[in-house]
Design a protein around this motif. Structure first.
Motif, mmCIF file in Angstrom:
data_model
loop_
_atom_site.group_PDB
_atom_site.id
_atom_site.type_symbol
_atom_site.label_atom_id
_atom_site.label_comp_id
_atom_site.label_asym_id
_atom_site.label_seq_id
_atom_site.Cartn_x
_atom_site.Cartn_y
_atom_site.Cartn_z
ATOM 1 N N TYR A 153 -5.050 -13.707 5.132
ATOM 2 C CA TYR A 153 -4.789 -12.634 4.158
ATOM 3 C C TYR A 153 -5.187 -13.084 2.753
ATOM 4 O O TYR A 153 -4.858 -14.209 2.334
ATOM 5 N N GLY A 154 -5.865 -12.226 2.050
ATOM 6 C CA GLY A 154 -6.178 -12.475 0.641
ATOM 7 C C GLY A 154 -7.334 -13.415 0.392
ATOM 8 O O GLY A 154 -7.715 -13.634 -0.760
ATOM 9 N N CYS A 155 -7.916 -13.942 1.437
ATOM 10 C CA CYS A 155 -8.960 -14.965 1.255
ATOM 11 C C CYS A 155 -10.080 -14.482 0.336
ATOM 12 O O CYS A 155 -10.441 -15.148 -0.621
ATOM 13 N N HIS A 156 -10.610 -13.293 0.615
ATOM 14 C CA HIS A 156 -11.699 -12.781 -0.228
ATOM 15 C C HIS A 156 -11.191 -11.761 -1.245
ATOM 16 O O HIS A 156 -11.710 -11.683 -2.350
ATOM 17 N N VAL A 157 -10.214 -10.966 -0.828
ATOM 18 C CA VAL A 157 -9.717 -9.903 -1.711
ATOM 19 C C VAL A 157 -8.203 -10.063 -1.830
ATOM 20 O O VAL A 157 -7.453 -9.702 -0.933
ATOM 21 N N SER A 158 -7.787 -10.639 -2.944
ATOM 22 C CA SER A 158 -6.333 -10.816 -3.125
ATOM 23 C C SER A 158 -5.810 -9.885 -4.212
ATOM 24 O O SER A 158 -4.621 -9.882 -4.518
ATOM 25 N N GLU A 159 -6.706 -9.106 -4.827
ATOM 26 C CA GLU A 159 -6.268 -8.128 -5.829
ATOM 27 C C GLU A 159 -6.973 -6.814 -5.533
ATOM 28 O O GLU A 159 -8.146 -6.823 -5.175
ATOM 29 N N CYS A 160 -6.255 -5.740 -5.662
ATOM 30 C CA CYS A 160 -6.897 -4.447 -5.424
ATOM 31 C C CYS A 160 -6.498 -3.490 -6.542
ATOM 32 O O CYS A 160 -5.326 -3.440 -6.940
ATOM 33 N N TYR A 161 -7.483 -2.755 -7.052
ATOM 34 C CA TYR A 161 -7.259 -1.857 -8.192
ATOM 35 C C TYR A 161 -7.545 -0.399 -7.805
ATOM 36 O O TYR A 161 -8.036 0.370 -8.612
ATOM 37 N N SER A 162 -7.256 -0.067 -6.561
ATOM 38 C CA SER A 162 -7.511 1.303 -6.102
ATOM 39 C C SER A 162 -6.382 2.229 -6.561
ATOM 40 O O SER A 162 -5.312 1.767 -6.983
ATOM 41 N N GLN A 163 -6.609 3.534 -6.418
ATOM 42 C CA GLN A 163 -5.569 4.507 -6.757
ATOM 43 C C GLN A 163 -4.330 4.304 -5.873
ATOM 44 O O GLN A 163 -3.206 4.338 -6.358
ATOM 45 N N ASP A 164 -4.575 4.046 -4.570
ATOM 46 C CA ASP A 164 -3.439 3.797 -3.668
ATOM 47 C C ASP A 164 -2.642 2.590 -4.146
ATOM 48 O O ASP A 164 -1.403 2.586 -4.100
ATOM 49 N N SER A 165 -3.359 1.565 -4.596
ATOM 50 C CA SER A 165 -2.661 0.351 -5.049
ATOM 51 C C SER A 165 -1.871 0.632 -6.321
ATOM 52 O O SER A 165 -0.762 0.118 -6.503
ATOM 53 N N LEU A 166 -2.435 1.456 -7.204
ATOM 54 C CA LEU A 166 -1.717 1.768 -8.444
ATOM 55 C C LEU A 166 -0.423 2.526 -8.122
ATOM 56 O O LEU A 166 0.654 2.212 -8.654
ATOM 57 N N GLU A 167 -0.535 3.494 -7.213
ATOM 58 C CA GLU A 167 0.681 4.248 -6.855
ATOM 59 C C GLU A 167 1.714 3.338 -6.189
ATOM 60 O O GLU A 167 2.916 3.426 -6.450
ATOM 61 N N ALA A 168 1.208 2.437 -5.366
ATOM 62 C CA ALA A 168 2.130 1.490 -4.712
ATOM 63 C C ALA A 168 2.756 0.554 -5.747
ATOM 64 O O ALA A 168 3.931 0.177 -5.624
ATOM 65 N N PHE A 169 1.997 0.206 -6.773
ATOM 66 C CA PHE A 169 2.527 -0.663 -7.839
ATOM 67 C C PHE A 169 3.664 0.065 -8.565
ATOM 68 O O PHE A 169 4.725 -0.515 -8.823
ATOM 69 N N HIS A 170 3.453 1.339 -8.857
ATOM 70 C CA HIS A 170 4.523 2.113 -9.513
ATOM 71 C C HIS A 170 5.789 2.124 -8.657
ATOM 72 O O HIS A 170 6.896 1.919 -9.161
ATOM 73 N N ALA A 171 5.598 2.341 -7.371
ATOM 74 C CA ALA A 171 6.769 2.400 -6.481
ATOM 75 C C ALA A 171 7.454 1.032 -6.434
ATOM 76 O O ALA A 171 8.694 0.937 -6.442
ATOM 77 N N TRP A 172 6.645 -0.012 -6.404
ATOM 78 C CA TRP A 172 7.187 -1.382 -6.358
ATOM 79 C C TRP A 172 8.005 -1.654 -7.633
ATOM 80 O O TRP A 172 9.105 -2.205 -7.574
ATOM 81 N N LEU A 173 7.473 -1.221 -8.771
ATOM 82 C CA LEU A 173 8.176 -1.441 -10.046
ATOM 83 C C LEU A 173 9.471 -0.636 -10.100
ATOM 84 O O LEU A 173 10.500 -1.117 -10.583
ATOM 85 N N ARG A 174 9.416 0.582 -9.579
ATOM 86 C CA ARG A 174 10.639 1.407 -9.556
ATOM 87 C C ARG A 174 11.724 0.726 -8.738
ATOM 88 O O ARG A 174 12.881 0.692 -9.131
#
Ligand code: GLA
Length: 672
Positions: A153-174
């Motif tokens: 996991y994360g070997c090549h892609v450990s960060e994602c800046y997609s819309q889905d990821s942004l929405e998930a980030f908001h939920a995670w912060l909440r």
């Protein structure tokens, strides 16, 4: 669930097997060659999604049925992969929103691997379907030993800046902060007018003009770690429901900065990892540290080397093969430090694709007389004699505090010194233990320290809730703690602990630090400790003694004559502070003195570059001895013990010779 050593009663031996790259005739040849080499376990299907689900909902398991059967008939067990690490072309074409997006907002393209966004609900839906089908189909197959979830996991892609990821980030912060006011407080957003009114106002920090908010950076790292772990959990849950007795794992990579493996380890039934030391530049010491870290993730439970290479990789600038004997030697280093398995990437060298020049257990020629296959066969046969090692632990009385979140935080920009490397500080303390063959674990600052006598905490910049108490208790109860510079500075949100530095450690250390004096490369100061002098670099703390005593002083610059190293009695124990980066000899001297006080000794005495590690279980006490020298080494054994040399079958007492580039595995037979 059974213990792993019951499921794998022999040292696991084998590798990634990718039969979809070959025809059926080769499958039979492979199985026969595996048998000859002593292979007992292979990981199948890691990159097979495209041939398991050829179009959406059009599954084809016929080839895998055959492969599983052939392997079983030849006595080879299977770690069945869930095949989710490389989604097929149809998924990316039909659902481009499943692609991960880079920090410039550009989606990754199909055509290599790991191009999925961990937060894409469509990708997750497709994963669930595939994993359920696999689990249902193979749940009763006799070859199935373990589940290999996804891959690195994360070997090549450990960060994602997609819309889905942004929405998930908001939920995670909440979830984490509940209210936006709490978030603002924790992130210190009154600085530079960064205050947010709503969680939805928060964007990614991918293109800020200057230093982004540190609290937010840290939480993004936590969020990505959690996103990938959550993805793993999606698969794990399905597998647990359908096959409750089959262990699950994914394969880790060394000390991989983006993933906090301590947070993952409880969710794996066994830690497995992929080890690729460079034969040109890699050192046995660097390799040993990684094994010790992997063993520590599940508190000493044996781990498995899930991948290594027989000879050479193909992804460095220059890819030299391991020299004769080196693969065997490095395999035993892993076994010494707690591995119950030696697996390779991969079984048969590929004809096509990006890794066709990567080494394998069977080379392109398929030649049984090749050096590679002969070495593979020799090792496989040898390992059959080491069953008594499986399940054995490495008893350690010393530990090094290691914390991923601290690593993330201390290396973010805007510090007094912006070239600090957390790993370099950890390695300096590890070096002393390694060179003296003192077993050492890694442990989190809030982890259980009760089994250790000596704990080193290099550059523990971040001290989170509860960790202060944990460290205090350790020292109070008689432990010796060594803390180095720039420790105890911030909380879990990278906010300064108010009051004097290092506020959470101030009482155990009996000092406070008034100022930091970082040094540029090439600059140095000097420590005087009694009549001895040592050079120091990188950093000086301007220290005030409270209850501590000075053990060494700076001799140069405007703070000359002030304490550089201090010792404090606290409860039944003692805490030492090292307010600089001393030359290695000083760290060696201080740690060896403390080990002497605690009676911490090596299992046997040996010349340099010989690893000796004790592994012990109800099945016996073992010494694994690995000689990295080009000449033989004489080892003095504890005179009260006799051993049997498991590879030679001979009896050994008092002293033993280990040949150049060779190993010994001794099992204690009796106490005289
Ligand atoms: C990693 C991957 C494997 C392979 C090897 C090559 O460990 O898990 O699939 O790519 O690297 O070294």
């Amino acid at each position: 669930m059974k213990a792993i050593s019951d499921i794998l009663p022999h040292i696991a031996y084998g590798g990634d097997y990718n039969p979809e790259q070959w025809n059926e005739k080769v499958w039979y040849e492979d199985a026969a060659l595996m048998q000859k080499a002593g292979v007992n376990l292979v990981s199948v299907g890691i990159f097979s999604w495209a041939v398991l689900e050829r179009e959406e909902d059009r599954f084809d398991f016929t080839w895998l049925d055959k492969v599983m059967n052939i392997l079983h008939e030849h006595g080879v067990g299977v770690c069945l992969a869930t095949a989710t690490a490389s989604p097929p072309a149809w998924l990316s074409r039909k659902y481009p929103e499943t692609l991960a997006v880079d920090d410039k907002g550009v989606p990754y393209s199909f055509g290599s691997r790991q191009h999925y966004s961990p937060n894409s609900s469509i990708y997750r839906r497709a994963v669930k379907k595939l994993v359920t089908k696999l689990a249902e189909r193979y749940k009763d197959h006799p070859a199935l030993k373990m589940w290999h979830i996804n891959n690195e996991y994360g070997c090549h892609v450990s960060e994602c800046y997609s819309q889905d990821s942004l929405e998930a980030f908001h939920a995670w912060l909440r979830r984490r902060y509940q209210t936006i006011d709490t978030l603002n407080e924790k992130w210190g957003t009154n600085f530079w007018s960064q205050r947010y009114n709503y969680f939805d106002d928060i964007t990614f920090l991918s293109n800020t003009p200057t230093f982004p908010n540190p609290g937010q950076q840290l939480d993004y790292k936590r969020f990505m770690n959690d996103s990938l772990l959550e993805l793993y959990m999606v698969e794990k849950k399905i597998l647990r429901d359908i096959t409750p007795d089959v262990p699950v794992f994914t394969n880790f990579m060394f000390e991989f900065k983006p993933l906090n493996y301590f947070s993952w380890a409880p969710e794996l039934d066994v830690v497995t990892w992929d080890t690729y030391p460079d034969p040109r530049e890699g050192t046995p010491e660097a390799h040993a540290l990684q094994h010790d870290l992997m063993r520590s993730l599940k508190h000493g439970q044996p781990f498995l080397v899930m991948e290594q290479v027989t000879s050479h990789v193909n992804w460095r600038d220059i890819n030299v093969p391991k020299k004769p004997g080196e693969m065997r030697l490095w395999s035993y280093s892993a076994i010494a430090r707690g591995s119950d398995g030696i697996m390779f990437f991969q079984w048969r060298q590929s004809r096509a694709g990006a890794e066709k020049f990567h080494g394998a257990m069977v080379p392109h020629s398929g030649d049984e007389q090749s050096r590679t296959y002969r070495e593979v066969q020799q090792l496989g046969q040898e390992l059959k004699q080491l069953d008594s090692l499986t399940g054995a632990v490495v008893p350690a009385r010393a530990a090094i505090i290691f914390d991923w979140e601290n690593w993330w935080a201390v290396e973010m920009e805007g510090k007094p010194h912006n070239k600090l490397s957390y790993l370099e500080q950890v390695k300096a303390y590890y070096h002393t233990f390694y060179r003296r063959n003192i077993a050492v674990d890694f442990v989190q600052p809030g982890g259980d320290l009760s089994s250790y006598d000596l704990v080193a905490a290099p550059m523990l910049y971040m001290v989170k809730n509860g960790e202060k108490k944990n460290l205090e208790q350790f020292v109070e109860n008689g432990g010796t703690l060594v803390v180095s510079f720039f420790s105890g500075i911030v909380d879990e949100n990278d906010r300064i602990h108010p009051d004097y530095y290092p506020e959470p450690l101030r009482h155990i250390l009996g000092i406070h630090v008034e100022e930091f004096v970082p040094m540029a490369g090439g600059e140095w100061n000097q420590l005087s400790a009694g009549t001895d002098h040592y050079r120091c670099t990188t950093w000086s703390d301007v220290i005030h003694l409270e209850t501590a005593e000075a053990a060494a002083y700076f001799t140069e610059d405007w703070y000359q004559g002030r304490p550089a190293v201090t010792t404090n009695s606290y409860g039944k124990g003692k805490a030492v502070y090292v307010g600089t980066e001393p030359e290695q000899a000083f760290i060696d001297d201080i740690l060896t003195g403390l080990m002497r006080e605690k009676g911490i000794t090596a299992p046997a005495s040996a010349p340099p570059n010989v690893e000796i590690v004790e592994r012990t279980s109800g099945k016996g006490n073992h010494l694994v001895i690995v000689n990295h020298n080009q000449e033989e080494a004489r080892i003095e054994l504890d005179s009260g013990r006799s051993y049997v040399d498991l590879l030679a079958g001979t009896k050994v007492e008092n002293e033993v010779i280990v040949q150049a580039v060779d190993v010994l595995v001794l099992r204690q037979t009796e106490q005289k």
